[in-house]
Motif scaffolding. Structure first.
Motif, PDB file in Angstrom:
ATOM      1  N   VAL A 130      12.272   8.988   8.386  1.00 41.23           N
ATOM      2  CA  VAL A 130      10.855   8.644   8.504  1.00 41.23           C
ATOM      3  C   VAL A 130      10.737   7.137   8.358  1.00 41.23           C
ATOM      4  N   LEU A 131      10.310   6.468   9.402  1.00 38.90           N
ATOM      5  CA  LEU A 131      10.133   5.018   9.374  1.00 38.90           C
ATOM      6  C   LEU A 131       8.676   4.706   9.087  1.00 38.90           C
ATOM      7  N   ALA A 220       2.552   4.837  10.930  1.00 40.17           N
ATOM      8  CA  ALA A 220       1.935   3.504  10.967  1.00 40.17           C
ATOM      9  C   ALA A 220       0.445   3.670  11.207  1.00 40.17           C
ATOM     10  N   GLN A 221      -0.303   2.669  10.792  1.00 43.10           N
ATOM     11  CA  GLN A 221      -1.723   2.652  11.105  1.00 43.10           C
ATOM     12  C   GLN A 221      -1.923   2.363  12.582  1.00 43.10           C
ATOM     13  N   GLY A 222      -3.133   2.578  13.059  1.00 41.23           N
ATOM     14  CA  GLY A 222      -3.462   2.248  14.435  1.00 41.23           C
ATOM     15  C   GLY A 222      -3.697   0.758  14.609  1.00 41.23           C
ATOM     16  N   HIS A 242       3.564   5.808   2.091  1.00 43.04           N
ATOM     17  CA  HIS A 242       4.109   6.628   3.174  1.00 43.04           C
ATOM     18  C   HIS A 242       5.603   6.885   2.946  1.00 43.04           C
ATOM     19  N   LEU A 243       6.310   5.885   2.480  1.00 43.95           N
ATOM     20  CA  LEU A 243       7.725   6.075   2.143  1.00 43.95           C
ATOM     21  C   LEU A 243       7.874   7.055   0.980  1.00 43.95           C
ATOM     22  N   ILE A 282       4.964  -0.812  -4.520  1.00 43.09           N
ATOM     23  CA  ILE A 282       4.343   0.486  -4.238  1.00 43.09           C
ATOM     24  C   ILE A 282       5.398   1.561  -3.980  1.00 43.09           C
ATOM     25  N   ALA A 283       6.387   1.253  -3.170  1.00 42.11           N
ATOM     26  CA  ALA A 283       7.438   2.235  -2.866  1.00 42.11           C
ATOM     27  C   ALA A 283       8.314   2.472  -4.091  1.00 42.11           C
TER      28      ALA A 283
END
Length: 374
Positions: A130-131, A220-222, A242-243, A282-283
């Motif tokens: 997952v990137l 990813a965001q738009g 997300h990670l 955060i990650a």
């Protein structure tokens, strides 16, 4: 604050599923200007299909602020040509909740969905890479990198709700799907309009694996990244979350470095502070971080670039110790330049094309290459 105008459609500029771009004459000039002719976007699943001569109600706030991304008028309604009611059907997920254009969709994790049982029982991604990327512009570059190793890979895109909410706004995602580079899309949170809908990033990732059958997924965001010049005030901060979601679900999380050799803002030159903050603070520790090895670029490729991206190598080397808690992996860039040039959609980040900011796209492609090798 919202600036409203009434207008008349004069031209249909382009159209694709869920999206039509028009030109319109407006009844009052934009504030402080004499501009009475604008470009505007209509999300056809929400408001119908505008035609030349139609009256339109427009939100022109972005135009009054002279924005780049998002610098369009937005068609809110066709008051004299309202679309027919949608057919009755399942679906109770409300997206863009409590805005004037909130929409109800059938979520892949909805109890009425044919996939509900799968999403209720599956709790692991079985090591699927997952990137997670900060900018939407990284999407085609990541896929180009993947394809240099595994051109047959089934790739899914999970759209977060940090920027553009309508999935159809992404010209890149539409073009990548048309070219067969992208297998499917999933809109999560408040975003809507992708091939599948999901409530969270977590169920979006599970749907990518167990419904779309993805080998690799990109989150990813738009388009429309938001930043304030403060440490934590930017929409890409959630990349670290997300990670974490991918790690929680038993995937293989890969953090995509946002890099630049052309951004005049020092906080984004080399490795952007957006990546450094999200990954370092955060990650959770232990993520895989692909690091592009600019010394592996071919001389012939360098000659096609406006600036040798190796100018960021020294800066990046000084920044990487901030990410000591993660697994940093050097990635060869051999062959990635030609892979990027083969992209079926234009490569552009913050208004800069591929030759102008090669480091940005090579970093994303390197992440894709490593994920494919995993």
């Amino acid at each position: 604050m919202i600036h409203w105008r009434r207008g008349t459609v004069t031209t249909i500029r382009s159209t694709r599923p869920g999206y039509t771009e028009v030109e319109a004459d407006i009844d009052q000039a934009l504030p402080g200007t004499t501009i009475t002719h604008i470009k505007a976007v209509a999300y056809t699943e929400a408001i119908g299909h505008p035609q030349v001569g139609d009256t339109v109600l427009l939100n022109v706030s972005a135009l009054t602020k002279r924005l780049g991304t998002g610098g369009f008028g937005l068609v809110i309604a066709l008051p004299d040509a309202l679309p027919a009611d949608p057919p009755e059907g399942p679906g109770h997920l409300v997206k863009d909740r409590y805005s004037p254009l909130q929409t109800m969709v059938l979520g892949v994790d909805d109890q009425e969905s044919e996939h509900h049982e799968t999403l209720a029982s599956e709790e692991t991604l079985h090591d699927m890479p997952v990137l997670a990327a900060d900018l939407h512009s990284a999407l085609p570059a990541i896929i180009a990198g993947i394809r240099t190793v595994r051109p047959e890979a089934r790739i899914a895109y999970v759209l977060s709700d940090g920027a553009a909410l309508p999935a159809s706004f992404s010209q890149a995602a539409a073009g990548l799907k048309d070219a067969g580079w992208l297998h499917g899309t999933i809109s999560t949170g408040q975003s809507w309009g992708a091939d599948l809908e999901a409530v969270t990033i977590h169920t979006g990732l599970l749907a990518a694996k167990h419904v779309l059958g993805a080998d690799i997924t990109i989150v990813a965001q738009g388009p429309g990244n938001l930043g304030t010049g403060t440490k934590y005030g930017y929409s890409g901060l959630v990349t670290g979350e997300h990670l974490n979601a991918a790690a929680l679900l038993g995937g293989t999380p890969v953090g995509v470095l946002r890099m630049s050799n052309a951004d005049a803002r020092g906080r984004h030159f080399g490795i952007s502070h957006h990546s450094l903050t999200s990954l370092a603070e955060i990650a959770r520790p232990g993520m895989t971080i692909p690091v592009p090895d600019f010394s592996t670029l071919a001389e012939a490729d360098r000659r096609e670039m406006d600036t040798d991206p190796a100018v960021v190598a020294e800066v990046a080397a000084a920044q990487l110790p901030m990410l000591h808690m993660h697994n940093q992996v050097d990635v060869s860039l051999e062959g990635l330049w030609s892979g990027l040039k083969s992209s079926p959609v234009a490569l552009s980040t913050m208004g800069r094309k591929l030759p102008a900011d090669a480091a940005a796209f090579l970093a994303a492609a390197a992440a894709g290459r490593l994920a494919a090798e995993l």
